[in-house]
Motif scaffolding. Structure first.
Motif, PDB file in Angstrom:
ATOM      1  N   ASP A 189      48.377 -24.577 -40.747  1.00  9.50           N
ATOM      2  CA  ASP A 189      48.161 -23.517 -39.764  1.00  9.50           C
ATOM      3  C   ASP A 189      46.834 -23.715 -39.041  1.00  9.50           C
ATOM      4  O   ASP A 189      46.731 -23.516 -37.829  1.00  9.50           O
ATOM      5  CB  ASP A 189      48.187 -22.160 -40.470  1.00  9.50           C
ATOM      6  CG  ASP A 189      47.937 -21.008 -39.514  1.00  9.50           C
ATOM      7  OD1 ASP A 189      48.766 -20.781 -38.621  1.00  9.50           O
ATOM      8  OD2 ASP A 189      46.889 -20.341 -39.653  1.00  9.50           O
ATOM      9  N   GLN A 190      45.814 -24.139 -39.793  1.00  9.80           N
ATOM     10  CA  GLN A 190      44.511 -24.378 -39.194  1.00  9.80           C
ATOM     11  C   GLN A 190      44.547 -25.532 -38.192  1.00  9.80           C
ATOM     12  O   GLN A 190      43.961 -25.456 -37.115  1.00  9.80           O
ATOM     13  CB  GLN A 190      43.478 -24.678 -40.276  1.00  9.80           C
ATOM     14  CG  GLN A 190      42.082 -25.007 -39.761  1.00  9.80           C
ATOM     15  CD  GLN A 190      41.467 -23.866 -38.985  1.00  9.80           C
ATOM     16  OE1 GLN A 190      41.102 -22.847 -39.536  1.00  9.80           O
ATOM     17  NE2 GLN A 190      41.345 -24.032 -37.671  1.00  9.80           N
ATOM     18  N   LEU A 191      45.250 -26.588 -38.518  1.00 17.84           N
ATOM     19  CA  LEU A 191      45.354 -27.726 -37.601  1.00 17.84           C
ATOM     20  C   LEU A 191      46.075 -27.328 -36.313  1.00 17.84           C
ATOM     21  O   LEU A 191      45.675 -27.742 -35.216  1.00 17.84           O
ATOM     22  CB  LEU A 191      46.079 -28.884 -38.285  1.00 17.84           C
ATOM     23  CG  LEU A 191      45.317 -29.561 -39.433  1.00 17.84           C
ATOM     24  CD1 LEU A 191      46.195 -30.609 -40.100  1.00 17.84           C
ATOM     25  CD2 LEU A 191      44.024 -30.187 -38.931  1.00 17.84           C
ATOM     26  N   ARG A 192      47.113 -26.512 -36.449  1.00 16.06           N
ATOM     27  CA  ARG A 192      47.812 -26.036 -35.250  1.00 16.06           C
ATOM     28  C   ARG A 192      46.875 -25.183 -34.393  1.00 16.06           C
ATOM     29  O   ARG A 192      46.887 -25.278 -33.157  1.00 16.06           O
ATOM     30  CB  ARG A 192      49.049 -25.228 -35.652  1.00 16.06           C
ATOM     31  CG  ARG A 192      50.234 -26.069 -36.086  1.00 16.06           C
ATOM     32  CD  ARG A 192      51.500 -25.231 -36.159  1.00 16.06           C
ATOM     33  NE  ARG A 192      51.396 -24.237 -37.222  1.00 16.06           N
ATOM     34  CZ  ARG A 192      51.782 -24.438 -38.474  1.00 16.06           C
ATOM     35  NH1 ARG A 192      52.304 -25.617 -38.816  1.00 16.06           N
ATOM     36  NH2 ARG A 192      51.677 -23.495 -39.384  1.00 16.06           N
ATOM     37  N   HIS A 193      46.067 -24.371 -35.049  1.00 13.70           N
ATOM     38  CA  HIS A 193      45.129 -23.515 -34.312  1.00 13.70           C
ATOM     39  C   HIS A 193      44.102 -24.363 -33.551  1.00 13.70           C
ATOM     40  O   HIS A 193      43.764 -24.055 -32.400  1.00 13.70           O
ATOM     41  CB  HIS A 193      44.422 -22.578 -35.287  1.00 13.70           C
ATOM     42  CG  HIS A 193      43.491 -21.607 -34.623  1.00 13.70           C
ATOM     43  ND1 HIS A 193      43.935 -20.601 -33.787  1.00 13.70           N
ATOM     44  CD2 HIS A 193      42.133 -21.498 -34.654  1.00 13.70           C
ATOM     45  CE1 HIS A 193      42.901 -19.916 -33.340  1.00 13.70           C
ATOM     46  NE2 HIS A 193      41.796 -20.446 -33.847  1.00 13.70           N
ATOM     47  N   LEU A 194      43.618 -25.428 -34.173  1.00 13.76           N
ATOM     48  CA  LEU A 194      42.669 -26.316 -33.502  1.00 13.76           C
ATOM     49  C   LEU A 194      43.294 -26.958 -32.269  1.00 13.76           C
ATOM     50  O   LEU A 194      42.640 -27.105 -31.229  1.00 13.76           O
ATOM     51  CB  LEU A 194      42.182 -27.397 -34.468  1.00 13.76           C
ATOM     52  CG  LEU A 194      41.226 -26.942 -35.584  1.00 13.76           C
ATOM     53  CD1 LEU A 194      40.934 -28.103 -36.528  1.00 13.76           C
ATOM     54  CD2 LEU A 194      39.933 -26.391 -35.003  1.00 13.76           C
ATOM     55  N   LEU A 195      44.553 -27.343 -32.379  1.00 16.04           N
ATOM     56  CA  LEU A 195      45.249 -27.933 -31.235  1.00 16.04           C
ATOM     57  C   LEU A 195      45.366 -26.928 -30.097  1.00 16.04           C
ATOM     58  O   LEU A 195      45.199 -27.273 -28.922  1.00 16.04           O
ATOM     59  CB  LEU A 195      46.633 -28.417 -31.661  1.00 16.04           C
ATOM     60  CG  LEU A 195      46.671 -29.651 -32.561  1.00 16.04           C
ATOM     61  CD1 LEU A 195      48.100 -29.928 -33.043  1.00 16.04           C
ATOM     62  CD2 LEU A 195      46.125 -30.866 -31.835  1.00 16.04           C
TER      63      LEU A 195
END
Length: 247
Positions: A189-195
């Motif tokens: 979820d965090q990686l998607r948010h960074l994207l």
């Protein structure tokens, strides 16, 4: 002291604008003192070190021969130097030592940072922020939620319209993404948010890989650089008008 920190940004804006008017009028602090304006008081106002009365600002504008437009805007801004920022409503969720930074961050036009160990609060997803605070056993569940809300509120500045959202440039060390916070679902979820943040027109998020070896960021550690727009009286007047429109 906490309340005083909350007023720092408008005080500095007002001080810089008044200094610009004085410079344009070719009046020095010494010559102003000769005109029965105390030099020390004017210096404190221009540097944003003390509270400002609307009456003092009006007198200074008259001394500088300012027209009604800047005089009215700066006098109104003097009243706002005692207004509290949004962060004051969160009470103890924001420690005194951090209030000054939050106020400065909200006024910045350009935020640059390098983070070595963790994804910074301004880029954390809700799940990630909750996972970070799970390790603080001294806080209650309610306090943990308030801490997370503060982080999410800080992120709102990237989407604001007035004043214009700041430009954000972030470099993350690869270690910040490899360290597991929470569980695999939280990390995904965090990686998607960074994207998603990286796709904003005013944001850039880059990752510095392990293979880069020793670099200047590794020597300095995590740091933040804040840039602020010039705060002449014209910009102050414009921002005041925008605030009045929002009200």
């Amino acid at each position: 002291m906490a309340d005083d920190m909350g007023w720092t940004v408008p005080r500095r804006q007002l001080g810089r604008a008044l200094r610009e008017l004085r410079t344009e009028a070719r009046i020095t602090l010494d010559s102003a003192e000769a005109l029965q304006c105390r030099r020390q008081k004017m210096w404190r106002i221009e540097t944003g070190l003390g509270p400002v009365r609307a009456l003092d600002v009006k007198v200074m504008c008259e001394l500088y021969g300012a027209t009604p437009e800047p005089s009215g805007a700066l006098t109104a801004l003097a009243n706002e130097t005692k207004a509290k920022g949004w962060w004051h409503s969160y009470g103890d969720a924001i420690p005194d030592w951090f209030e000054l930074y939050v106020g400065l961050e909200s006024a910045a036009c350009f935020i640059r940072r390098f983070d070595e160990a963790l994804v910074p609060g301004t880029l954390q997803s809700r799940a990630n922020a909750l996972a970070v605070y799970q390790h603080r056993h001294e806080v209650t569940g309610e306090e943990r939620e308030r801490l997370v809300e503060v982080r999410l509120q800080r992120q709102a500045l990237l989407h604001r319209r007035l004043p214009q959202a700041p430009k954000l440039e972030v470099i993350l060390a690869e270690a910040a993404l490899l360290r597991t916070v929470g569980d695999p679902v939280t990390m995904a979820d965090q990686l998607r948010h960074l994207l998603e943040v990286g796709e904003l027109p005013n944001a850039s998020v880059r990752v510095l890989p392990w293979t880069a070896g020793i670099h200047r960021g590794a020597e300095a550690g995590t740091f933040v650089i804040l840039d602020f727009p010039p705060a002449g009286w014209r910009r102050v007047a414009q921002e005041h008008a925008q605030r009045q429109q929002r009200r």
